[in-house]
Scaffold this motif. Structure first.
Motif, PDB file in Angstrom:
ATOM      1  N   ILE A 171       1.232   0.934  -7.739  1.00 23.30           N
ATOM      2  CA  ILE A 171       1.572   1.472  -9.068  1.00 23.30           C
ATOM      3  C   ILE A 171       2.728   0.886  -9.659  1.00 23.30           C
ATOM      4  CG2 ILE A 171       2.419   3.791  -9.822  1.00 23.30           C
ATOM      5  CD1 ILE A 171      -0.357   4.112  -8.199  1.00 23.30           C
ATOM      6  N   GLU A 172       2.581   0.889 -10.905  1.00 27.94           N
ATOM      7  CA  GLU A 172       3.520  -0.123 -11.720  1.00 27.94           C
ATOM      8  C   GLU A 172       4.779   0.679 -11.620  1.00 27.94           C
ATOM      9  OE1 GLU A 172       2.038  -0.886 -15.658  1.00 27.94           O
ATOM     10  OE2 GLU A 172       3.663  -2.324 -15.949  1.00 27.94           O
ATOM     11  N   LEU A 184      -3.073  -6.980  -6.759  1.00 26.95           N
ATOM     12  CA  LEU A 184      -4.070  -6.792  -7.814  1.00 26.95           C
ATOM     13  C   LEU A 184      -5.193  -7.352  -7.592  1.00 26.95           C
ATOM     14  CD1 LEU A 184      -4.927  -5.462 -10.502  1.00 26.95           C
ATOM     15  CD2 LEU A 184      -4.460  -7.439 -11.822  1.00 26.95           C
ATOM     16  N   ALA A 185      -5.429  -8.475  -7.001  1.00 24.16           N
ATOM     17  CA  ALA A 185      -6.698  -8.985  -6.627  1.00 24.16           C
ATOM     18  C   ALA A 185      -7.512  -8.031  -5.711  1.00 24.16           C
ATOM     19  CB  ALA A 185      -6.804 -10.265  -5.749  1.00 24.16           C
ATOM     20  N   ARG A 191      -7.103  -2.870 -11.382  1.00 22.07           N
ATOM     21  CA  ARG A 191      -6.178  -2.486 -12.388  1.00 22.07           C
ATOM     22  C   ARG A 191      -4.931  -1.821 -11.582  1.00 22.07           C
ATOM     23  NH1 ARG A 191      -5.030   2.637 -13.995  1.00 22.07           N
ATOM     24  NH2 ARG A 191      -6.865   3.981 -13.910  1.00 22.07           N
ATOM     25  N   ILE A 192      -3.676  -2.069 -11.805  1.00 13.55           N
ATOM     26  CA  ILE A 192      -2.719  -1.466 -11.229  1.00 13.55           C
ATOM     27  C   ILE A 192      -2.683   0.040 -11.835  1.00 13.55           C
ATOM     28  CG2 ILE A 192      -0.034  -1.430 -11.192  1.00 13.55           C
ATOM     29  CD1 ILE A 192      -1.473  -3.810  -9.827  1.00 13.55           C
ATOM     30  N   GLY A 193      -2.350   1.051 -10.886  1.00 14.75           N
ATOM     31  CA  GLY A 193      -2.189   2.572 -11.353  1.00 14.75           C
ATOM     32  C   GLY A 193      -0.921   2.950 -12.019  1.00 14.75           C
ATOM     33  N   ARG A 194      -0.848   4.080 -12.705  1.00  9.98           N
ATOM     34  CA  ARG A 194       0.514   4.465 -13.246  1.00  9.98           C
ATOM     35  C   ARG A 194       0.959   5.610 -12.534  1.00  9.98           C
ATOM     36  NH1 ARG A 194      -3.844   5.022 -17.153  1.00  9.98           N
ATOM     37  NH2 ARG A 194      -3.299   6.997 -17.221  1.00  9.98           N
ATOM     38  N   ALA A 219      -5.908  10.203  -1.729  1.00  9.89           N
ATOM     39  CA  ALA A 219      -5.461   8.829  -2.339  1.00  9.89           C
ATOM     40  C   ALA A 219      -5.673   8.595  -3.573  1.00  9.89           C
ATOM     41  CB  ALA A 219      -6.445   7.913  -1.639  1.00  9.89           C
ATOM     42  N   VAL A 220      -4.641   8.132  -4.080  1.00  6.46           N
ATOM     43  CA  VAL A 220      -4.582   7.689  -5.552  1.00  6.46           C
ATOM     44  C   VAL A 220      -4.270   6.131  -5.727  1.00  6.46           C
ATOM     45  CG1 VAL A 220      -3.673   8.273  -8.037  1.00  6.46           C
ATOM     46  CG2 VAL A 220      -3.441   9.919  -6.153  1.00  6.46           C
ATOM     47  N   ASP A 221      -5.501   5.368  -5.356  1.00  2.40           N
ATOM     48  CA  ASP A 221      -5.479   3.991  -5.057  1.00  2.40           C
ATOM     49  C   ASP A 221      -6.567   3.131  -5.811  1.00  2.40           C
ATOM     50  OD1 ASP A 221      -7.578   4.568  -3.636  1.00  2.40           O
ATOM     51  OD2 ASP A 221      -6.598   3.974  -1.445  1.00  2.40           O
TER      52      ASP A 221
END
Ligand code: NDP
Length: 226
Positions: A171-172, A184-185, A191-194, A219-221
């Motif tokens: 997460i950013e 990120l790879a 994409r990165i999470g917010r 999970a929020v991933d």
């Protein structure tokens, strides 16, 4: 008012990053929100210090009301390969990320039992389930948090209190600013999470509709742990 008896939602580490987004979202949901940090937030305490936590809970009760929603979000990293990790590096991360959650839960439960209503959400990490070299301290603390979450759920399930965990991926925030590009790879979502996406999950777990969701890990991933 989604919380009975004038209760408040306490978000540890709510002054920035994911915690700030959670605090904002719970306020939008109608909760009366108090944020706690070492240097930031409405009240100050080091969650790893039991005396400091006891004092701040007394202060929050007196100034704002009983804590009926607790989001254990305060956390830190001090990475390093286990072979070179200093005892202080290990202890500091366990103190903040795991012991801190326990100290806060202990005091919040007094208030929640009085109201026979409560919501505990522990912000763990994908690293609890998918190890990262260099994060033995962080991973052990976050995995411990999942067991703590489930134990509290079992102990409190008849009392109207739920205890759930959220495991964010990358997460950013300030915490990941140095590693986000490298990580990120490996993220299937690409994409990165917010922070707001983690806050949305917390909002659900604090809602009345989630009364029967107890002992769960959400999970929020972006499928990182899938
Ligand atoms: P940040 O570094 O942006 O914010 C950390 C917050 O925790 C700050 O508000 C800080 O307050 C507070 N904090 C740190 N140590 C203590 C302490 N001992 N006592 C009280 N407050 C403390 O982190 P994030 O927003 O990125 O992370 C929030 C949570 O989410 C953490 O638990 C983290 O482990 C977890 N997480 C984050 C991920 C990510 O990719 N960002 C991924 C998975 C999990 P102050 O500034 O006042 O010290």
């Amino acid at each position: 008012m989604p919380v009975p008896d004038g209760g408040v939602a306490l978000v540890t580490g709510g002054g920035r990053g994911i915690g700030k987004a959670i605090a904002q979202r719970l306020a939008e949901d109608g909760f009366s929100v108090v944020t706690l940090g070492r240097t930031s937030g409405d009240v100050q305490a080091d969650v790893g210090d039991p005396d400091s936590v006891e004092q701040v809970f007394a202060d929050v009760r007196e100034r704002f009301g009983p804590v009926l929603v607790l989001v254990n979000n305060a956390g830190q990293r001090q990475d390093g390969l286990a072979i070179r990790m200093k005892a202080g590096q290990w202890e500091s991360v366990i103190d903040t990320n795991l012991n801190g959650a326990f100290h806060c839960i202990r005091h919040a439960l007094d208030d929640m039992l009085g109201a026979r209503w409560g919501r505990i959400v522990n912000i763990s990490s994908v690293v609890a389930e998918r190890a990262n070299a260099g994060q033995s301290n962080y991973g052990a603390a976050k995995a411990g948090m999942l067991s703590l979450t489930r134990t509290i759920a079992r102990e409190m399930a008849r009392k109207g209190i739920t205890s759930n965990a959220v495991t964010p991926g990358v997460i950013e925030t300030d915490m990941t600013i140095d590693v986000a590009d490298k990580l990120l790879a490996g993220v299937p979502a690409g994409r990165i999470g917010r922070p707001e996406e983690v806050a949305h999950a917390v909002s659900f777990l604090c809602s009345d509709g989630a009364a029967y969701v107890n002992g769960a890990t959400l999970a929020v991933d972006g499928a990182l742990a899938a």
